[in-house]
Scaffold this motif. Structure first.
Motif, PDB file in Angstrom:
ATOM      1  N   ARG A 251       0.835  -1.212   0.000  1.00 39.47           N
ATOM      2  CA  ARG A 251       0.000   0.000   0.000  1.00 39.47           C
ATOM      3  C   ARG A 251       0.871   1.265   0.000  1.00 39.47           C
TER       4      ARG A 251
ATOM      5  N   ILE B 125       2.568   1.744  -3.429  1.00 33.64           N
ATOM      6  CA  ILE B 125       1.635   2.204  -4.458  1.00 33.64           C
ATOM      7  C   ILE B 125       1.332   3.686  -4.286  1.00 33.64           C
ATOM      8  N   ILE B 126       1.053   4.107  -3.076  1.00 34.35           N
ATOM      9  CA  ILE B 126       0.752   5.523  -2.828  1.00 34.35           C
ATOM     10  C   ILE B 126       1.948   6.399  -3.163  1.00 34.35           C
ATOM     11  N   ASP B 127       3.144   5.970  -2.772  1.00 32.22           N
ATOM     12  CA  ASP B 127       4.354   6.738  -3.062  1.00 32.22           C
ATOM     13  C   ASP B 127       4.593   6.868  -4.568  1.00 32.22           C
TER      14      ASP B 127
ATOM     15  N   CYS C 219       2.405   6.514  -7.036  1.00 35.24           N
ATOM     16  CA  CYS C 219       1.352   7.341  -7.619  1.00 35.24           C
ATOM     17  C   CYS C 219       1.602   8.819  -7.346  1.00 35.24           C
ATOM     18  N   ASN C 220       1.966   9.163  -6.114  1.00 32.17           N
ATOM     19  CA  ASN C 220       2.255  10.565  -5.785  1.00 32.17           C
ATOM     20  C   ASN C 220       3.383  11.114  -6.649  1.00 32.17           C
TER      21      ASN C 220
ATOM     22  N   GLU D 116      -2.240  15.098 -13.197  1.00 35.51           N
ATOM     23  CA  GLU D 116      -3.369  14.306 -12.715  1.00 35.51           C
ATOM     24  C   GLU D 116      -3.812  13.209 -13.688  1.00 35.51           C
TER      25      GLU D 116
ATOM     26  N   ALA E 194      -3.394   7.219 -12.180  1.00 37.55           N
ATOM     27  CA  ALA E 194      -2.736   7.087 -10.878  1.00 37.55           C
ATOM     28  C   ALA E 194      -3.625   7.618  -9.765  1.00 37.55           C
ATOM     29  N   THR E 195      -4.404   8.666 -10.055  1.00 34.48           N
ATOM     30  CA  THR E 195      -5.293   9.224  -9.037  1.00 34.48           C
ATOM     31  C   THR E 195      -6.358   8.199  -8.625  1.00 34.48           C
TER      32      THR E 195
ATOM     33  N   LYS F  23      -4.573   5.377  -6.540  1.00 35.02           N
ATOM     34  CA  LYS F  23      -4.234   5.912  -5.219  1.00 35.02           C
ATOM     35  C   LYS F  23      -5.466   6.003  -4.341  1.00 35.02           C
TER      36      LYS F  23
ATOM     37  N   VAL G   6      -6.527   2.539  -3.095  1.00 34.51           N
ATOM     38  CA  VAL G   6      -5.635   2.033  -2.053  1.00 34.51           C
ATOM     39  C   VAL G   6      -5.880   2.767  -0.737  1.00 34.51           C
ATOM     40  N   GLU G   7      -6.019   4.083  -0.808  1.00 40.13           N
ATOM     41  CA  GLU G   7      -6.237   4.869   0.414  1.00 40.13           C
ATOM     42  C   GLU G   7      -7.589   4.546   1.067  1.00 40.13           C
TER      43      GLU G   7
END
Length: 72
Positions: A6, A9-11, A13-14, A22, A61-62, A65, A68-69
């Motif tokens: 998780r 993936i967030i890293d 995507c950011n 975006e 990616a948004t 993300k 996942v969040e």
């Protein structure tokens, strides 16, 4: 999905959103190095991506993300 995946993936995507905006797309391969040194983790990501959420090969990616969040 394990916390390590998780966070990765967030890293990723950011970083991609910051670099390309975006509308940038990612595939689940974006979260791994070019060599398959973590096959169990790769399969976990593939199952989440393909089986659980039926995502296309490339997704924004948004969107990834946010999924996942949300804990999906």
């Amino acid at each position: 999905m394990r916390a390590e995946l998780r966070a990765t993936i967030i890293d990723v995507c950011n970083r991609k959103i910051a670099a390309k905006g975006e509308s940038v797309g990612v595939s689940f391969y974006a979260f791994f190095k070019n060599r398959n040194d973590q096959p169990a983790l790769l399969m976990e990501a593939a199952r989440w991506w393909i089986e659980a959420h039926q995502l296309d090969h490339f997704e924004k990616a948004t969107k990834v993300k946010a999924l996942v969040e949300s804990g999906a």
